[in-house]
Design a protein around this motif. Sequence first.
Motif, mmCIF file in Angstrom:
data_model
loop_
_atom_site.group_PDB
_atom_site.id
_atom_site.type_symbol
_atom_site.label_atom_id
_atom_site.label_comp_id
_atom_site.label_asym_id
_atom_site.label_seq_id
_atom_site.Cartn_x
_atom_site.Cartn_y
_atom_site.Cartn_z
ATOM 1 N N ARG A 1 34.440 -11.436 26.066
ATOM 2 C CA ARG A 1 34.698 -11.839 27.369
ATOM 3 C C ARG A 1 36.001 -11.674 27.900
ATOM 4 N NH1 ARG A 1 31.544 -16.288 25.765
ATOM 5 N NH2 ARG A 1 33.361 -17.671 25.408
ATOM 6 N N GLU A 2 36.942 -11.777 26.942
ATOM 7 C CA GLU A 2 38.488 -11.315 27.277
ATOM 8 C C GLU A 2 38.519 -9.931 27.236
ATOM 9 O OE1 GLU A 2 40.578 -13.171 24.091
ATOM 10 O OE2 GLU A 2 40.680 -15.259 24.925
ATOM 11 N N LEU A 3 37.810 -9.294 26.481
ATOM 12 C CA LEU A 3 38.098 -7.753 26.514
ATOM 13 C C LEU A 3 37.399 -7.296 27.925
ATOM 14 C CD1 LEU A 3 39.283 -5.343 24.766
ATOM 15 C CD2 LEU A 3 36.962 -5.194 23.556
ATOM 16 N N ILE A 4 36.375 -7.671 28.141
ATOM 17 C CA ILE A 4 35.613 -7.541 29.474
ATOM 18 C C ILE A 4 36.680 -7.664 30.693
ATOM 19 C CG2 ILE A 4 33.538 -8.067 31.127
ATOM 20 C CD1 ILE A 4 31.698 -8.460 28.616
ATOM 21 N N SER A 5 36.971 -8.909 30.636
ATOM 22 C CA SER A 5 38.013 -9.178 31.909
ATOM 23 C C SER A 5 39.346 -8.278 31.980
ATOM 24 C CB SER A 5 38.504 -10.526 31.607
ATOM 25 O OG SER A 5 37.507 -11.494 31.815
ATOM 26 N N TYR A 6 39.558 -7.699 30.539
ATOM 27 C CA TYR A 6 40.900 -6.920 30.801
ATOM 28 C C TYR A 6 40.548 -5.493 31.199
ATOM 29 C CZ TYR A 6 44.807 -4.297 28.873
ATOM 30 O OH TYR A 6 45.932 -3.736 28.760
ATOM 31 N N PHE A 7 39.166 -5.054 30.713
ATOM 32 C CA PHE A 7 38.736 -3.824 31.177
ATOM 33 C C PHE A 7 38.564 -3.908 32.944
ATOM 34 C CE2 PHE A 7 36.734 -2.693 26.766
ATOM 35 C CZ PHE A 7 37.852 -2.255 26.456
ATOM 36 N N LEU B 1 46.308 0.310 27.415
ATOM 37 C CA LEU B 1 47.270 -0.400 26.440
ATOM 38 C C LEU B 1 46.503 -1.454 25.863
ATOM 39 C CD1 LEU B 1 50.814 0.207 27.716
ATOM 40 C CD2 LEU B 1 49.461 1.687 26.092
ATOM 41 N N LEU B 2 46.558 -1.580 24.578
ATOM 42 C CA LEU B 2 45.819 -3.119 23.984
ATOM 43 C C LEU B 2 46.805 -3.771 23.132
ATOM 44 C CD1 LEU B 2 42.580 -1.534 22.672
ATOM 45 C CD2 LEU B 2 42.739 -2.782 24.719
ATOM 46 N N GLY B 3 48.350 -3.367 23.482
ATOM 47 C CA GLY B 3 49.287 -3.862 22.754
ATOM 48 C C GLY B 3 50.244 -3.129 22.408
ATOM 49 N N GLY B 4 51.084 -3.465 21.488
ATOM 50 C CA GLY B 4 52.543 -2.605 21.273
ATOM 51 C C GLY B 4 52.334 -1.375 20.655
ATOM 52 N N GLN B 5 51.220 -1.305 19.663
ATOM 53 C CA GLN B 5 50.950 -0.003 19.002
ATOM 54 C C GLN B 5 49.672 0.465 19.089
ATOM 55 O OE1 GLN B 5 53.336 1.477 17.211
ATOM 56 N NE2 GLN B 5 54.458 0.126 15.757
#
Length: 171
Positions: free
Chosen positions: A62-68, A92-96
């Motif tokens: 659910r968090e990934l869907i919201s991010y997309f 971007l999904l984070g620092g690296q």
Amino acid sequence: MPKKFVTEAVMIAIYGQLLVPRSPVEYIVPYTTIMELYELRDSDEPVMSHPDDDRQVKLRIRELISYFEEPLNSKKINRALNVPWAKSPAILLGGQAQLTIINSIDNASYGESFDPIETELLLTSQREKVPVLTDQFELIQRIIEGSVPVQVFDIDDFEFAMEEETFRSSH
């Protein structure tokens, strides 16, 4: 330059370590696997065998869907959907870690040996010349048995895969 892998969106939801690699990484994800996240979110079928793990993974989905679905990310994804094999700008999904969505097309080139999403992973790997990253042992076995010309890594070998220098046309 980041290390690149072809993988499914659900792998990123299940395996948190993929979001915090030691060095830069880019995940190339077929768009159909993004759509699969919606199916997994809306399904009553468990994603994981242990109930606590299943709740956690469904929360991450659910968090990934919201991010997309955030406006900037949604715009990047939609940009890739107009042309077959087009790629989105990096998300971007984070620092690296970053993710690129590819509008891959299943052309049934692997017949009945691989389902449509697996076929898209294989074709994307061949097209982009980057390894497949998966947790599906059976898929890895079928790739090897079928002599499919892609490099494949089990997610348990993620750290080793990050250290590998080059893409090889063998297994």
